[in-house]
Design a protein around this motif. Sequence first.
Motif, PDB file in Angstrom:
ATOM      1  N   TYR A  75      74.669  38.888  80.443  1.00 18.59           N
ATOM      2  CA  TYR A  75      74.677  40.350  80.341  1.00 18.59           C
ATOM      3  C   TYR A  75      73.416  40.934  80.972  1.00 18.59           C
ATOM      4  CZ  TYR A  75      74.696  45.058  78.390  1.00 18.59           C
ATOM      5  OH  TYR A  75      74.679  46.428  78.251  1.00 18.59           O
ATOM      6  N   GLU A  77      70.938  43.556  81.052  1.00 18.09           N
ATOM      7  CA  GLU A  77      70.444  44.612  80.162  1.00 18.09           C
ATOM      8  C   GLU A  77      69.612  45.601  80.981  1.00 18.09           C
ATOM      9  OE1 GLU A  77      68.202  45.116  75.838  1.00 18.09           O
ATOM     10  OE2 GLU A  77      68.790  43.146  76.559  1.00 18.09           O
ATOM     11  N   ARG A  82      71.685  47.626  75.450  1.00 16.70           N
ATOM     12  CA  ARG A  82      72.659  46.629  75.010  1.00 16.70           C
ATOM     13  C   ARG A  82      73.452  47.077  73.781  1.00 16.70           C
ATOM     14  NH1 ARG A  82      71.497  40.191  73.590  1.00 16.70           N
ATOM     15  NH2 ARG A  82      73.205  40.022  72.080  1.00 16.70           N
ATOM     16  N   ALA A  83      73.119  48.203  73.193  1.00 19.37           N
ATOM     17  CA  ALA A  83      73.746  48.612  71.936  1.00 19.37           C
ATOM     18  C   ALA A  83      75.263  48.694  72.062  1.00 19.37           C
ATOM     19  CB  ALA A  83      73.175  49.948  71.480  1.00 19.37           C
ATOM     20  N   ASP A  86      76.809  45.186  72.049  1.00 20.55           N
ATOM     21  CA  ASP A  86      76.813  44.594  70.713  1.00 20.55           C
ATOM     22  C   ASP A  86      77.945  45.183  69.867  1.00 20.55           C
ATOM     23  OD1 ASP A  86      74.642  42.991  71.282  1.00 20.55           O
ATOM     24  OD2 ASP A  86      73.177  44.401  70.499  1.00 20.55           O
ATOM     25  N   ARG A  87      78.177  46.469  70.018  1.00 22.17           N
ATOM     26  CA  ARG A  87      79.285  47.116  69.302  1.00 22.17           C
ATOM     27  C   ARG A  87      80.627  46.524  69.749  1.00 22.17           C
ATOM     28  NH1 ARG A  87      80.543  52.518  67.277  1.00 22.17           N
ATOM     29  NH2 ARG A  87      78.435  53.202  67.803  1.00 22.17           N
ATOM     30  N   GLU A  90      81.046  42.973  68.345  1.00 18.48           N
ATOM     31  CA  GLU A  90      81.297  43.026  66.905  1.00 18.48           C
ATOM     32  C   GLU A  90      82.742  43.432  66.611  1.00 18.48           C
ATOM     33  OE1 GLU A  90      79.523  45.233  62.869  1.00 18.48           O
ATOM     34  OE2 GLU A  90      78.767  45.743  64.865  1.00 18.48           O
ATOM     35  N   SER A 105      71.034  37.746  77.556  1.00 24.64           N
ATOM     36  CA  SER A 105      70.802  39.130  77.962  1.00 24.64           C
ATOM     37  C   SER A 105      69.429  39.260  78.593  1.00 24.64           C
ATOM     38  CB  SER A 105      70.909  40.047  76.730  1.00 24.64           C
ATOM     39  OG  SER A 105      70.643  41.383  77.058  1.00 24.64           O
TER      40      SER A 105
END
Length: 497
Positions: A75, A77, A82-83, A86-87, A90, A105
Amino acid sequence: MKKVNALTSVLVTFAVLLAGCSGNNDKPSASSSAPESAPASSASASSSASGSAESDVYPENGLSKSEKVTLKMGYWESGSGRAWMDRAVEKFTAKYPNVEFDITSSPTLETILEPKIAAGDDNDMFDLFIPRFSGANQHERLVTAGKLEPLDDLWERELPGESGKTLRSVISDDAYEATVSLGYTARLPVAGYTAGLFFDQKLFEEKGWNKNPATWDEFVALLDQIKSDGVIPITFPGVYSGYLTDYVFNILQFDLAKANGNFDTYLQNFRSFTGPQLTTPENKEAWSRMYDFGKKGYFPSGVAALNHTQSQMQVLQHKAALVATGDWVGNEMKNATPEGFTWGFMAVPAVNDVNQTIFVNSGISDIAFMIWKNKPELNKQWAKEFVISLYDFDIQTAIASEAGAYPARLDFGDDAARTEKLQPTQAAVMAYSSARNVQYISYRRDFGLTSPENGTADKMLSELITAVATGKKDPAPVLEEAEKLKQTAIEKDRPKS
């Protein structure tokens, strides 16, 4: 809303993601030699076994619920952070708990990705990754070498939870054409960007500077006024000098071609590498204007040493008025942005016609995912499932609100509540496009150049930028020399019919 839809349609950057596989390939078909009937006990057992098998697969894709898989992701970044990713991970793993991710990342992913590619160890290679390369035309080389998983089958795949709505139906024509330009689909966009000149609206208001010049003369007058007020008119990262050309001055050739009445032919020749590329009158004029700005001292004297965050900081500190960068700048510099600072945006009006078309750079392929071909089939199937999940509106909205990028979906702007999630830099671009006759354009080509001559030409141009921007070197002779190399590369690399 038309403005919103037009904007999100074109900006499908760059950039990023990949989608699913057929959901029925793993299901056994009935045998034509099977008996017409079977004993009741046998039929019952068969039915029970069938029910058990069906309960072990996800109905939407036919993949096993019990077979565990770990996807290795590379990834990039970038300034988008990166938020949002991550969402997405998840949400995906909550739906498919048998899938795990091993994410590497890095803001310099190319320093990890390229050695893995060079090593040739498929087991160590990422299953899926953002195509962040330092070498020119690496994408084309990987396609030619057969290293990337073809993704053509994904275009007609229905988006998860949206019956009847295919991936192709929510992707712009420009993005589609860019992804299939090398013969097959090797990457898919998940988001895009716009680029140009960004500034502090509050400072411009305090100084009485023109926030929205309508003509070339007005733009030059603005720079003169800024310089007379003791502020650097335009800054850019000399370490990554392409910010100045790609995001500002290279665009002028299209503005000038439009004003000259030959835009369609010019763009076709640009896309297909037909005729001169660097020595057209329009491109030479764009470089000449940059050279003129350099001689006038419109750029920082020590620009060669500046990286992207340092040049952007000059605007935050009001040492410079305008910075050549992309709309990710707001997200990238959010922790350093002073209170009251409000991002504004402008492009360069190339001629003295207030009704002129002003072109704005848009990236449609930088933010994208590729899948490595020499991986287990199960890994590739789940990688495709993941990338298509990134078109979920929840994730696309996170891209807008958390990453500061434009979502890839054409229909993102259909809901005003979603567009309100755009960050201030994207909102500034939208406001500018509403006030001017803006057309978004990408630098995509119909094929790539991989010959050494092209690499030499690009190196010459890259080294030329700061010399021109400091008024030390006339660009014309270098453009002529680089053109010859470029034409040799075009002749070598043009696909044979």
